[in-house]
Design a protein around this motif. Structure first.
Motif, PDB file in Angstrom:
ATOM      1  N   PRO A   1       0.816  -1.223   0.000  1.00 46.82           N
ATOM      2  CA  PRO A   1       0.000   0.000   0.000  1.00 46.82           C
ATOM      3  C   PRO A   1       0.849   1.271   0.000  1.00 46.82           C
ATOM      4  O   PRO A   1       0.427   2.287  -0.558  1.00 46.82           O
TER       5      PRO A   1
ATOM      6  N   GLY B   1      -3.432   1.041   7.315  1.00 49.53           N
ATOM      7  CA  GLY B   1      -2.855   1.016   5.972  1.00 49.53           C
ATOM      8  C   GLY B   1      -3.515  -0.035   5.095  1.00 49.53           C
ATOM      9  O   GLY B   1      -3.574   0.106   3.877  1.00 49.53           O
ATOM     10  N   THR B   2      -4.007  -1.100   5.742  1.00 49.64           N
ATOM     11  CA  THR B   2      -4.748  -2.143   5.035  1.00 49.64           C
ATOM     12  C   THR B   2      -5.832  -2.692   5.959  1.00 49.64           C
ATOM     13  O   THR B   2      -5.751  -2.542   7.182  1.00 49.64           O
TER      14      THR B   2
ATOM     15  N   ALA C   1      -8.810  -3.886   1.314  1.00 54.75           N
ATOM     16  CA  ALA C   1      -8.464  -2.574   0.751  1.00 54.75           C
ATOM     17  C   ALA C   1      -7.278  -1.982   1.489  1.00 54.75           C
ATOM     18  O   ALA C   1      -6.880  -2.473   2.550  1.00 54.75           O
ATOM     19  N   SER C   2      -6.744  -0.913   0.920  1.00 55.36           N
ATOM     20  CA  SER C   2      -5.590  -0.219   1.483  1.00 55.36           C
ATOM     21  C   SER C   2      -5.908   1.248   1.719  1.00 55.36           C
ATOM     22  O   SER C   2      -6.971   1.734   1.348  1.00 55.36           O
ATOM     23  N   ASP C   3      -4.951   1.932   2.296  1.00 54.11           N
ATOM     24  CA  ASP C   3      -5.052   3.371   2.496  1.00 54.11           C
ATOM     25  C   ASP C   3      -3.620   3.907   2.585  1.00 54.11           C
ATOM     26  O   ASP C   3      -2.657   3.142   2.626  1.00 54.11           O
ATOM     27  N   TYR C   4      -3.480   5.220   2.614  1.00 52.81           N
ATOM     28  CA  TYR C   4      -2.177   5.793   2.910  1.00 52.81           C
ATOM     29  C   TYR C   4      -1.699   5.232   4.242  1.00 52.81           C
ATOM     30  O   TYR C   4      -2.476   5.116   5.201  1.00 52.81           O
ATOM     31  N   LEU C   5      -0.407   4.925   4.331  1.00 55.87           N
ATOM     32  CA  LEU C   5       0.127   4.441   5.602  1.00 55.87           C
ATOM     33  C   LEU C   5       0.206   5.580   6.619  1.00 55.87           C
ATOM     34  O   LEU C   5      -0.173   5.415   7.777  1.00 55.87           O
TER      35      LEU C   5
ATOM     36  N   GLY D   1       0.105   3.996  -2.764  1.00 56.00           N
ATOM     37  CA  GLY D   1      -0.204   5.358  -2.343  1.00 56.00           C
ATOM     38  C   GLY D   1       0.715   6.357  -3.032  1.00 56.00           C
ATOM     39  O   GLY D   1       0.300   7.441  -3.452  1.00 56.00           O
TER      40      GLY D   1
ATOM     41  N   PRO E   1      -4.042   5.008  -3.317  1.00 51.82           N
ATOM     42  CA  PRO E   1      -3.930   4.520  -1.935  1.00 51.82           C
ATOM     43  C   PRO E   1      -4.996   3.494  -1.557  1.00 51.82           C
ATOM     44  O   PRO E   1      -4.796   2.722  -0.634  1.00 51.82           O
ATOM     45  N   ASN E   2      -6.116   3.489  -2.256  1.00 54.13           N
ATOM     46  CA  ASN E   2      -7.247   2.686  -1.773  1.00 54.13           C
ATOM     47  C   ASN E   2      -7.462   1.351  -2.465  1.00 54.13           C
ATOM     48  O   ASN E   2      -8.449   0.675  -2.203  1.00 54.13           O
ATOM     49  N   VAL E   3      -6.550   0.962  -3.348  1.00 55.34           N
ATOM     50  CA  VAL E   3      -6.695  -0.354  -3.963  1.00 55.34           C
ATOM     51  C   VAL E   3      -6.431  -1.434  -2.909  1.00 55.34           C
ATOM     52  O   VAL E   3      -5.995  -1.144  -1.800  1.00 55.34           O
TER      53      VAL E   3
ATOM     54  N   LYS F   1     -13.967   0.403   2.917  1.00 52.88           N
ATOM     55  CA  LYS F   1     -13.978  -0.121   1.541  1.00 52.88           C
ATOM     56  C   LYS F   1     -14.026  -1.657   1.560  1.00 52.88           C
ATOM     57  O   LYS F   1     -14.761  -2.277   0.791  1.00 52.88           O
TER      58      LYS F   1
END
Lengths: 392, 392
Positions: free
Chosen positions: A67, B380-381, B244-248, A71, A76-78, B264
């Motif tokens: 991630p 982050g995930t 799903a992921s996000d910014y860490l 990002g 970032p949201n995959v 998500k």
């Protein structure tokens, strides 16, 4: 099962890049991948990312590298995840990305790999690669990665009459192929005399039998085959994908002149694709050491076990031969950025099957099926892929 | 897409096991999983294994941990791969194992996780967990893992009127649940006074707001739903799975009183399962810190954002409440063996939905749907799963 196509691919040049980190390397490959997609693609349509990397335990980013990288390129949201199987991390990233598309869960998925071997080089680098074998039975007993493959080479020599010069023929061939590849780390030819007389590493290997320490990244974009032509007129179909494991410690294996993981992975990939070894027009195989390419010829069915060196003598696997192997230069000369290697092979095949190898001297003509083969450690894991050109 | 069922599950007790390595922990969980399968299963039918682990970079086995572990339990030739997304490694192992079955590639796949946090404990352990955040922007700036979640807690307090005692109510509830769970690390109740007055860690957290350092392993066996009843009369169906992921780095996020990755992932899982939050009968959620469980209530749709503490006040998420959360004791009291945590949640739900929770006091009755929720780092995930009982 949904069909899987590759609609884009990009990679950095492989080499030694002291001023680039993993984020820069990944972004460079990702942007080249985006540029390779013919039609306009909104990157926000990408739903998942499988990223292979071994050295992410070394401190630059221990957890959640995937991630972090996605990002960094604005996604970032995959659904991003790191995949690790040592030198086959990229191949297993590609394999699992393909499973995700095949399941119908996703239409657009990134498979990628990245490695910054420069940052784990010298003594730490050797320690690191050593632990891709079995730590308890191999590394702690003092064996090195080169040493383990050297045992396989010595046994192959003993059983099948392989000569020292056959090993060198792999190095000479792959260095020759790399000259025309702008992505390769070592773009220089070597002579058979040079290759026979390098600095000793582990008998029977000298330094020319060993792949180098390499930084690099590779990114491919997978797509549900049904909609691939929405994005490109020249998709490359991933017709078969196989993966398997084996005992890590070579003393546990029935034979050390074959890799059972490669054989099982190849059988799965061939079966799914509905073709056999005789249908393959060219291949990228895992030549971390020269003997590894020789083992691959037999394990992938390109010849009978123990006859691989005759393919070299006859020039079959040269670029102008009947079955070119490692047109990119292979791990030996293109380079071996561990986690990226398996996806880098897919990049080479994507270019070749779209007649986009650029340098006319290295373009393989009239190819329909190609194969890539990625090995983890000394054969603890392997992944095999069958590709079919899509513009027919 | 093929349907996915869970037909077996096993885990070690969670705790501090100085005399067991990862191989022993994994084998213990694997054997309990095999014993849980009702009908005779030939283990050689297992085709693939997805194993979550974070600390495999620490030296005991850097590369290819997954085939090493599968070889140790007598299955060296399966397709084995390590999956890493920090504390969500187990959840992503389960997610990708489910994709592999859903694709039709495989009928029988292991999803597992293992961690030996004792071997990376003390200063190294804190360093390790810190790097599950963003190394450049968080760890190198001096932030700790507890410190990042503490910022989220402080913001939630500021925005929504959460009180210090609400955090403690999570700890008291989960410790109470753990007493009857033979797999839990801490089987002792704590009072609200104790929970309010622990040794300070990072304001507003004290030690009772933090999950412990834990060794453990968890293994589940997934099966194509079509043939699940060949192996058991009580399969548990995996009706939905999302990730799903996000910014860490949390400064990159729009809000720190919600986790976008959880939202998500939950949306994907609910949609696939065809149910909503109101249909969930009980859940295992990721309470690495007390605030994390509170965030989860909102992110999973159990309440509106900012109203989570009222669920605690009303006892809704107690074992005898309307929506029991963390019947196992959660990460807080059952323990948090990083890579194993996500699969351990599936083990708890498997037992509960088969009415096999053993201790009658902790068996959740008349449940049809359950949910598990596993978070990587500070969000982050995330991975979310919906389970349905199969003996109806």
């Amino acid at each position: 099962m949904e069909g899987v196509a590759i609609i884009g691919a990009g990679q950095t040049r492989y080499g030694d890049f002291p001023n680039k980190g993993v984020k820069e390397l990944f972004a460079e490959a990702y942007l080249e991948m985006l540029q390779s997609v013919d039609q306009s693609l909104d990157p926000q349509m990408i739903q998942a990312a499988y990223i292979g990397c071994l050295s992410a335990g070394s401190g630059f980013q221990l957890g959640q590298l995937a991630p972090l990288l996605m990002g960094h390129v604005g996604l970032p949201n995959v659904n991003a995840v790191r995949i690790e199987n040592a030198c086959a991390s990229g191949g297993f990233a590609l394999y699992n990305a393909a499973c995700a598309v095949a399941s119908g869960k996703f239409d657009l998925v990134v498979a990628a790999g990245v490695e910054k071997m420069r940052d784990v080089s010298s003594s730490k680098g050797r320690y690191w690669l050593g632990v891709s074998g079995d730590t308890e039975y191999e590394r702690l007993a003092g064996s090195t990665f080169a040493g383990i493959y050297a045992l396989m080479a010595a046994r192959y020599m003993h059983e099948y009459g392989l000569k020292r010069e056959h090993l060198s023929m792999v190095a000479v061939k792959n260095h020759k192929h790399a000259v025309a590849n702008p992505k390769a780390q070592f773009r220089k030819e070597i002579t058979i005399e040079q290759a026979m007389n390098g600095v000793p590493v582990a008998h029977p290997f000298n330094v020319w039998d060993c792949s180098p320490t390499t930084d690099g990244a590779a990114v491919v974009l997978l797509c549900n085959a049904k909609i691939a032509r929405n994005f490109t007129s020249k998709p490359v179909y991933l017709k078969g994908f196989g993966a398997a494991s084996d005992y890590l410690a070579i003393h546990d294996r029935n034979s050390i002149t074959r890799l059972a993981a490669t054989r099982k992975a190849a059988a799965e990939a061939y079966k799914q694709a509905g073709i056999g070894p005789g249908d393959v027009n060219f291949a990228e195989v895992h030549d971390c050491f020269t003997i590894a390419e020789i083992l691959a010829y037999g394990d992938l069915g390109f010849c009978e076990e123990g006859r691989a060196h005759y393919l070299l003598e006859e020039g079959v696997t040269q670029l102008n031969g009947k079955l070119p192997v490692n047109s990119s230069g292979g791990l030996k000369a293109k380079g071996h950025p561990i986690g990226a290697t398996g996806c880098g092979m897919a990049c080479e095949i994507f270019k070749q099957l779209r007649d986009e190898a650029k340098e006319p001297s290295r373009q393989i003509k009239n190819a329909r099926f190609a194969l890539s083969h990625n090995v983890g450690g000394s054969g603890g894991t392997a992944a095999v892929f069958i590709y079919q050109r899509g513009d027919e």
